[in-house]
Design a protein around this motif. Structure first.
Motif, PDB file in Angstrom:
ATOM      1  N   GLY A  67       0.792  -1.220   0.000  1.00  0.00           N
ATOM      2  CA  GLY A  67       0.000   0.000   0.000  1.00  0.00           C
ATOM      3  C   GLY A  67       0.821   1.265   0.000  1.00  0.00           C
ATOM      4  O   GLY A  67       0.280   2.364  -0.197  1.00  0.00           O
ATOM      5  N   GLY A  68       2.121   1.137   0.202  1.00  0.00           N
ATOM      6  CA  GLY A  68       3.000   2.292   0.262  1.00  0.00           C
ATOM      7  C   GLY A  68       3.432   2.772  -1.105  1.00  0.00           C
ATOM      8  O   GLY A  68       2.995   2.248  -2.144  1.00  0.00           O
ATOM      9  N   SER A  69       4.309   3.778  -1.092  1.00  0.00           N
ATOM     10  CA  SER A  69       4.782   4.400  -2.330  1.00  0.00           C
ATOM     11  C   SER A  69       6.300   4.506  -2.340  1.00  0.00           C
ATOM     12  O   SER A  69       6.937   4.587  -1.283  1.00  0.00           O
ATOM     13  CB  SER A  69       4.197   5.806  -2.480  1.00  0.00           C
ATOM     14  OG  SER A  69       2.792   5.781  -2.556  1.00  0.00           O
TER      15      SER A  69
ATOM     16  N   ASP B 281      12.180  14.686 -16.485  1.00  0.00           N
ATOM     17  CA  ASP B 281      12.304  16.101 -16.174  1.00  0.00           C
ATOM     18  C   ASP B 281      12.425  16.893 -17.481  1.00  0.00           C
ATOM     19  O   ASP B 281      12.626  16.335 -18.556  1.00  0.00           O
ATOM     20  CB  ASP B 281      13.485  16.353 -15.248  1.00  0.00           C
ATOM     21  CG  ASP B 281      14.829  16.038 -15.882  1.00  0.00           C
ATOM     22  OD1 ASP B 281      15.853  16.378 -15.265  1.00  0.00           O
ATOM     23  OD2 ASP B 281      14.863  15.463 -16.986  1.00  0.00           O
ATOM     24  N   ASN B 282      12.294  18.216 -17.373  1.00  0.00           N
ATOM     25  CA  ASN B 282      12.278  19.053 -18.583  1.00  0.00           C
ATOM     26  C   ASN B 282      13.578  18.950 -19.365  1.00  0.00           C
ATOM     27  O   ASN B 282      13.581  19.041 -20.593  1.00  0.00           O
ATOM     28  CB  ASN B 282      12.010  20.518 -18.201  1.00  0.00           C
ATOM     29  CG  ASN B 282      10.581  20.735 -17.768  1.00  0.00           C
ATOM     30  OD1 ASN B 282       9.694  19.963 -18.114  1.00  0.00           O
ATOM     31  ND2 ASN B 282      10.345  21.775 -16.999  1.00  0.00           N
ATOM     32  N   ALA B 283      14.672  18.787 -18.670  1.00  0.00           N
ATOM     33  CA  ALA B 283      15.966  18.661 -19.348  1.00  0.00           C
ATOM     34  C   ALA B 283      16.169  17.277 -19.923  1.00  0.00           C
ATOM     35  O   ALA B 283      17.160  17.044 -20.635  1.00  0.00           O
ATOM     36  CB  ALA B 283      17.094  18.998 -18.377  1.00  0.00           C
ATOM     37  N   LYS B 284      15.248  16.376 -19.596  1.00  0.00           N
ATOM     38  CA  LYS B 284      15.302  14.981 -20.075  1.00  0.00           C
ATOM     39  C   LYS B 284      16.567  14.272 -19.642  1.00  0.00           C
ATOM     40  O   LYS B 284      17.041  13.358 -20.331  1.00  0.00           O
ATOM     41  CB  LYS B 284      15.124  14.935 -21.595  1.00  0.00           C
ATOM     42  CG  LYS B 284      13.767  15.461 -22.052  1.00  0.00           C
ATOM     43  CD  LYS B 284      13.586  15.327 -23.543  1.00  0.00           C
ATOM     44  CE  LYS B 284      12.211  15.853 -23.951  1.00  0.00           C
ATOM     45  NZ  LYS B 284      11.994  15.745 -25.408  1.00  0.00           N
ATOM     46  N   THR B 285      17.113  14.687 -18.500  1.00  0.00           N
ATOM     47  CA  THR B 285      18.285  13.993 -17.994  1.00  0.00           C
ATOM     48  C   THR B 285      17.918  12.884 -17.024  1.00  0.00           C
ATOM     49  O   THR B 285      18.733  12.002 -16.758  1.00  0.00           O
ATOM     50  CB  THR B 285      19.218  14.979 -17.262  1.00  0.00           C
ATOM     51  OG1 THR B 285      18.508  15.563 -16.161  1.00  0.00           O
ATOM     52  CG2 THR B 285      19.704  16.067 -18.206  1.00  0.00           C
ATOM     53  N   THR B 286      16.706  12.947 -16.483  1.00  0.00           N
ATOM     54  CA  THR B 286      16.284  11.986 -15.471  1.00  0.00           C
ATOM     55  C   THR B 286      14.878  11.480 -15.767  1.00  0.00           C
ATOM     56  O   THR B 286      13.982  12.282 -16.067  1.00  0.00           O
ATOM     57  CB  THR B 286      16.316  12.594 -14.073  1.00  0.00           C
ATOM     58  OG1 THR B 286      17.628  13.123 -13.811  1.00  0.00           O
ATOM     59  CG2 THR B 286      15.997  11.555 -13.012  1.00  0.00           C
ATOM     60  N   ALA B 287      14.713  10.173 -15.670  1.00  0.00           N
ATOM     61  CA  ALA B 287      13.388   9.562 -15.775  1.00  0.00           C
ATOM     62  C   ALA B 287      12.986   9.077 -14.389  1.00  0.00           C
ATOM     63  O   ALA B 287      13.835   8.645 -13.604  1.00  0.00           O
ATOM     64  CB  ALA B 287      13.407   8.400 -16.759  1.00  0.00           C
ATOM     65  N   TYR B 288      11.702   9.169 -14.114  1.00  0.00           N
ATOM     66  CA  TYR B 288      11.189   8.766 -12.809  1.00  0.00           C
ATOM     67  C   TYR B 288      10.108   7.697 -12.977  1.00  0.00           C
ATOM     68  O   TYR B 288       9.433   7.625 -13.998  1.00  0.00           O
ATOM     69  CB  TYR B 288      10.567   9.976 -12.092  1.00  0.00           C
ATOM     70  CG  TYR B 288      11.513  11.125 -11.901  1.00  0.00           C
ATOM     71  CD1 TYR B 288      11.514  12.199 -12.789  1.00  0.00           C
ATOM     72  CD2 TYR B 288      12.409  11.148 -10.843  1.00  0.00           C
ATOM     73  CE1 TYR B 288      12.372  13.275 -12.620  1.00  0.00           C
ATOM     74  CE2 TYR B 288      13.275  12.214 -10.668  1.00  0.00           C
ATOM     75  CZ  TYR B 288      13.256  13.262 -11.562  1.00  0.00           C
ATOM     76  OH  TYR B 288      14.123  14.313 -11.388  1.00  0.00           O
ATOM     77  N   LEU B 289       9.971   6.910 -11.934  1.00  0.00           N
ATOM     78  CA  LEU B 289       8.860   5.970 -11.860  1.00  0.00           C
ATOM     79  C   LEU B 289       8.231   6.140 -10.489  1.00  0.00           C
ATOM     80  O   LEU B 289       8.819   5.731  -9.486  1.00  0.00           O
ATOM     81  CB  LEU B 289       9.307   4.527 -12.072  1.00  0.00           C
ATOM     82  CG  LEU B 289       8.175   3.513 -12.122  1.00  0.00           C
ATOM     83  CD1 LEU B 289       7.346   3.714 -13.393  1.00  0.00           C
ATOM     84  CD2 LEU B 289       8.711   2.084 -12.070  1.00  0.00           C
ATOM     85  N   GLN B 290       7.081   6.790 -10.450  1.00  0.00           N
ATOM     86  CA  GLN B 290       6.333   6.939  -9.203  1.00  0.00           C
ATOM     87  C   GLN B 290       5.455   5.715  -9.031  1.00  0.00           C
ATOM     88  O   GLN B 290       4.622   5.423  -9.890  1.00  0.00           O
ATOM     89  CB  GLN B 290       5.473   8.205  -9.243  1.00  0.00           C
ATOM     90  CG  GLN B 290       4.625   8.407  -7.999  1.00  0.00           C
ATOM     91  CD  GLN B 290       5.444   8.674  -6.754  1.00  0.00           C
ATOM     92  OE1 GLN B 290       6.414   9.427  -6.790  1.00  0.00           O
ATOM     93  NE2 GLN B 290       5.072   8.041  -5.653  1.00  0.00           N
ATOM     94  N   MET B 291       5.666   5.007  -7.933  1.00  0.00           N
ATOM     95  CA  MET B 291       4.949   3.762  -7.686  1.00  0.00           C
ATOM     96  C   MET B 291       4.075   3.932  -6.451  1.00  0.00           C
ATOM     97  O   MET B 291       4.593   4.169  -5.352  1.00  0.00           O
ATOM     98  CB  MET B 291       5.935   2.608  -7.480  1.00  0.00           C
ATOM     99  CG  MET B 291       6.915   2.445  -8.637  1.00  0.00           C
ATOM    100  SD  MET B 291       7.982   1.001  -8.464  1.00  0.00           S
ATOM    101  CE  MET B 291       8.934   1.473  -7.039  1.00  0.00           C
ATOM    102  N   ASN B 292       2.773   3.835  -6.634  1.00  0.00           N
ATOM    103  CA  ASN B 292       1.817   3.945  -5.542  1.00  0.00           C
ATOM    104  C   ASN B 292       1.058   2.635  -5.368  1.00  0.00           C
ATOM    105  O   ASN B 292       1.059   1.785  -6.259  1.00  0.00           O
ATOM    106  CB  ASN B 292       0.822   5.076  -5.829  1.00  0.00           C
ATOM    107  CG  ASN B 292       1.489   6.426  -5.957  1.00  0.00           C
ATOM    108  OD1 ASN B 292       2.505   6.712  -5.309  1.00  0.00           O
ATOM    109  ND2 ASN B 292       0.926   7.289  -6.789  1.00  0.00           N
ATOM    110  N   SER B 293       0.414   2.501  -4.232  1.00  0.00           N
ATOM    111  CA  SER B 293      -0.388   1.298  -3.938  1.00  0.00           C
ATOM    112  C   SER B 293       0.406   0.033  -4.230  1.00  0.00           C
ATOM    113  O   SER B 293      -0.077  -0.896  -4.891  1.00  0.00           O
ATOM    114  CB  SER B 293      -1.674   1.319  -4.768  1.00  0.00           C
ATOM    115  OG  SER B 293      -2.426   2.479  -4.522  1.00  0.00           O
TER     116      SER B 293
END
Length: 118
Positions: free
Chosen positions: A15-17, A72-84
């Motif tokens: 259930g965490g993120s 990010d706008n500079a396209k230097t970093t990709a993220y994966l936000q994981m919820n639930s």
């Protein structure tokens, strides 16, 4: 040569993120698609999500509505936000970049472990 370094993995309760980051270096302008893949113990590596240079995203059915991929706008970093998060999300998560710079390439990060357990 593009290089990728992941961070942000760890232990989280069901259930965490968590938010994973993938820092890209080198000729990042040449990246066409960045993605996250995962490999659970005893299983094959599988697609989690991808994002193209024009911002289009694609998700595995198992994570739709729970995970969000972004850059990010500079396209230097990709993220994966994981919820639930669920125990079945436990895996080593790998960042991937596909592009063209003199020749085509398909590169991977070293992986970051995500463990979902109480």
């Amino acid at each position: 040569q593009v290089q990728l370094v992941e961070s942000g993995g760890g232990l989280v309760q069901p259930g965490g993120s968590l938010r994973l980051s993938c820092a890209a270096s080198g000729p990042i302008f040449s990246i066409n698609v960045m993605g996250w893949y995962r490999q659970a113990p005893g299983k094959q590596r599988e697609l989690v999500a991808t994002i193209s240079s024009d911002g289009r995203t694609n998700y595995a059915d198992s994570v739709k509505g729970r995970f969000t991929i972004s850059r990010d706008n500079a396209k230097t970093t990709a993220y994966l936000q994981m919820n639930s998060l669920k125990p079945e999300d436990t895996a080593v998560y790998y960042c991937n970049a596909v592009g063209q710079y003199n020749r085509g390439y398909d590169v991977w990060g070293q992986g970051t472990l995500v463990t979902v357990s109480s």
